[in-house]
Design a protein around this motif. Structure first.
Motif, PDB file in Angstrom:
ATOM      1  N   ASP A   1       0.862  -1.179   0.000  1.00  0.00           N
ATOM      2  CA  ASP A   1       0.000   0.000   0.000  1.00  0.00           C
ATOM      3  C   ASP A   1       0.901   1.232   0.000  1.00  0.00           C
ATOM      4  OD1 ASP A   1      -1.841   1.980   0.372  1.00  0.00           O
ATOM      5  OD2 ASP A   1      -2.281   1.466   2.452  1.00  0.00           O
ATOM      6  N   ASP A   2       0.962   1.924  -1.129  1.00  0.00           N
ATOM      7  CA  ASP A   2       1.719   3.168  -1.207  1.00  0.00           C
ATOM      8  C   ASP A   2       0.879   4.266  -0.568  1.00  0.00           C
ATOM      9  OD1 ASP A   2       3.082   5.446  -1.786  1.00  0.00           O
ATOM     10  OD2 ASP A   2       3.198   5.132  -3.930  1.00  0.00           O
ATOM     11  N   GLY A   3       1.167   4.534   0.703  1.00  0.00           N
ATOM     12  CA  GLY A   3       0.392   5.534   1.433  1.00  0.00           C
ATOM     13  C   GLY A   3       0.718   6.963   1.077  1.00  0.00           C
ATOM     14  N   ALA A   4       1.681   7.156   0.168  1.00  0.00           N
ATOM     15  CA  ALA A   4       2.070   8.496  -0.283  1.00  0.00           C
ATOM     16  C   ALA A   4       2.509   9.388   0.874  1.00  0.00           C
ATOM     17  CB  ALA A   4       0.927   9.149  -1.065  1.00  0.00           C
ATOM     18  N   VAL A   5       3.067   8.744   1.931  1.00  0.00           N
ATOM     19  CA  VAL A   5       3.555   9.535   3.063  1.00  0.00           C
ATOM     20  C   VAL A   5       5.054   9.764   2.982  1.00  0.00           C
ATOM     21  CG1 VAL A   5       1.704   8.761   4.573  1.00  0.00           C
ATOM     22  CG2 VAL A   5       3.821   7.455   4.464  1.00  0.00           C
ATOM     23  N   SER A   6       5.682   9.144   1.989  1.00  0.00           N
ATOM     24  CA  SER A   6       7.128   9.270   1.854  1.00  0.00           C
ATOM     25  C   SER A   6       7.504   8.979   0.408  1.00  0.00           C
ATOM     26  CB  SER A   6       7.848   8.294   2.793  1.00  0.00           C
ATOM     27  OG  SER A   6       9.212   8.181   2.447  1.00  0.00           O
ATOM     28  N   ALA A   7       8.546   9.656  -0.066  1.00  0.00           N
ATOM     29  CA  ALA A   7       9.033   9.389  -1.426  1.00  0.00           C
ATOM     30  C   ALA A   7       9.617   7.987  -1.529  1.00  0.00           C
ATOM     31  CB  ALA A   7      10.082  10.432  -1.808  1.00  0.00           C
ATOM     32  N   LYS A   8       9.883   7.347  -0.389  1.00  0.00           N
ATOM     33  CA  LYS A   8      10.468   6.012  -0.394  1.00  0.00           C
ATOM     34  C   LYS A   8       9.413   4.920  -0.531  1.00  0.00           C
ATOM     35  CE  LYS A   8      14.472   7.319   2.437  1.00  0.00           C
ATOM     36  NZ  LYS A   8      15.206   7.063   3.699  1.00  0.00           N
ATOM     37  N   GLN A   9       8.127   5.259  -0.404  1.00  0.00           N
ATOM     38  CA  GLN A   9       7.086   4.242  -0.523  1.00  0.00           C
ATOM     39  C   GLN A   9       6.770   3.977  -1.987  1.00  0.00           C
ATOM     40  OE1 GLN A   9       3.669   5.215   2.038  1.00  0.00           O
ATOM     41  NE2 GLN A   9       4.207   3.377   3.174  1.00  0.00           N
ATOM     42  N   ARG A  10       6.503   2.702  -2.292  1.00  0.00           N
ATOM     43  CA  ARG A  10       6.209   2.288  -3.660  1.00  0.00           C
ATOM     44  C   ARG A  10       5.048   1.310  -3.655  1.00  0.00           C
ATOM     45  NH1 ARG A  10      11.703  -0.587  -4.757  1.00  0.00           N
ATOM     46  NH2 ARG A  10      11.280  -1.147  -2.582  1.00  0.00           N
ATOM     47  N   THR A  11       4.432   1.129  -4.809  1.00  0.00           N
ATOM     48  CA  THR A  11       3.448   0.068  -4.995  1.00  0.00           C
ATOM     49  C   THR A  11       4.163  -1.124  -5.604  1.00  0.00           C
ATOM     50  OG1 THR A  11       1.631   1.637  -5.306  1.00  0.00           O
ATOM     51  CG2 THR A  11       1.306  -0.613  -6.106  1.00  0.00           C
ATOM     52  N   LEU A  12       4.259  -2.202  -4.851  1.00  0.00           N
ATOM     53  CA  LEU A  12       4.962  -3.408  -5.294  1.00  0.00           C
ATOM     54  C   LEU A  12       3.994  -4.579  -5.326  1.00  0.00           C
ATOM     55  CD1 LEU A  12       8.247  -3.199  -3.160  1.00  0.00           C
ATOM     56  CD2 LEU A  12       7.952  -2.544  -5.553  1.00  0.00           C
ATOM     57  N   LEU A  13       4.084  -5.395  -6.357  1.00  0.00           N
ATOM     58  CA  LEU A  13       3.370  -6.663  -6.431  1.00  0.00           C
ATOM     59  C   LEU A  13       4.411  -7.757  -6.617  1.00  0.00           C
ATOM     60  CD1 LEU A  13       0.802  -8.401  -6.640  1.00  0.00           C
ATOM     61  CD2 LEU A  13       0.804  -7.937  -9.104  1.00  0.00           C
TER      62      LEU A  13
END
Length: 230
Positions: A192-204
């Motif tokens: 879940d890319d919560g868009a709270v950090s530039a380090k978060q991504r959507t990965l499957l």
């Protein structure tokens, strides 16, 4: 869509966290913020109805730590489903009855949260926990649990998958199982890319798991001749 058929508005109303597909095709969606479970019944034309409330655990959830995990549980009946709170609490619910508490499914320590279930073979389920701290970052563990309804001492972990170290990792909150062409169990994890950090991504991510072969049978014990009494 909401009760009026229109798209839900605002994070408190629309923060869907879990999805379960019942054997008849009905969908259950768990929400946090406004903590609730809605049932979308399958229609004859393959579409789904407007939502109706479904039984949910009779407890008070923290504002942003609600019913992250929800899954059909056919082993307990066609209308049965498991619900898990982020802190590890677990309930067995039915459309026809209230929810009852089951033993918790806890993570390795307090920095981990329960985020997903998936039904496996018979009574077994797969669970997903994800953890985070500023030093170690994101990590996750998926486990195959033999029977979540049994007391903890009688539950068995058949296998576990750890997402850590150099592996691609993020805020994993979704888990699904299918069968790979090879016959192995395919495990899907989605973040879940919560868009709270530039380090978060959507990965499957997808992993194929084959259980180890059964151990060979123990050798037969040698037959002992009865001792003759003198």
């Amino acid at each position: 869509p909401g009760l009026d058929g229109q798209p839900l508005q605002g994070k408190r109303n629309a923060d869907a966290e879990g999805l379960a597909v019942l054997p008849n095709g009905d969908r259950l969606v768990s929400f946090e913020g406004d903590h609730r479970i809605w049932r979308y019944a399958v229609q004859p034309d393959g579409t789904w109805s407007r939502p109706a409330p479904a039984p949910k655990p009779a407890t008070v959830f923290p504002d942003n730590e609600g019913m992250e995990a929800i899954s059909a549980y056919p082993a307990a009946g066609p209308d049965a489903y498991l619900v898990g709170g982020e802190e590890g609490e677990v309930w067995l619910c039915r459309l026809s009855a209230d929810c009852r508490s089951l033993p918790p499914q806890s993570g390795p320590d307090f920095t981990w949260g329960l985020t997903a279930f998936a039904p496996f073979q018979g009574t077994a389920i797969a669970t997903l926990h994800r953890g985070y701290d500023p030093i170690r970052g994101w990590r996750a563990v998926a486990r195959f649990i033999s029977d979540p309804t049994l007391p903890p001492a009688r539950q068995r972990t058949a296998a576990s998958l750890h997402i850590d170290g150099a592996m691609p990792r993020d805020n994993f909150e979704g888990l699904a199982l299918s069968t790979a062409p090879s016959g192995a169990t395919r495990i899907y994890l989605i973040s879940d890319d919560g868009a709270v950090s530039a380090k978060q991504r959507t990965l499957l991510l997808a992993f194929d798991w084959t259980p180890p072969p059964a151990p060979p049978p123990a050798p037969a014990k040698p037959h002992k001749k009865p001792v003759r009494k003198r």
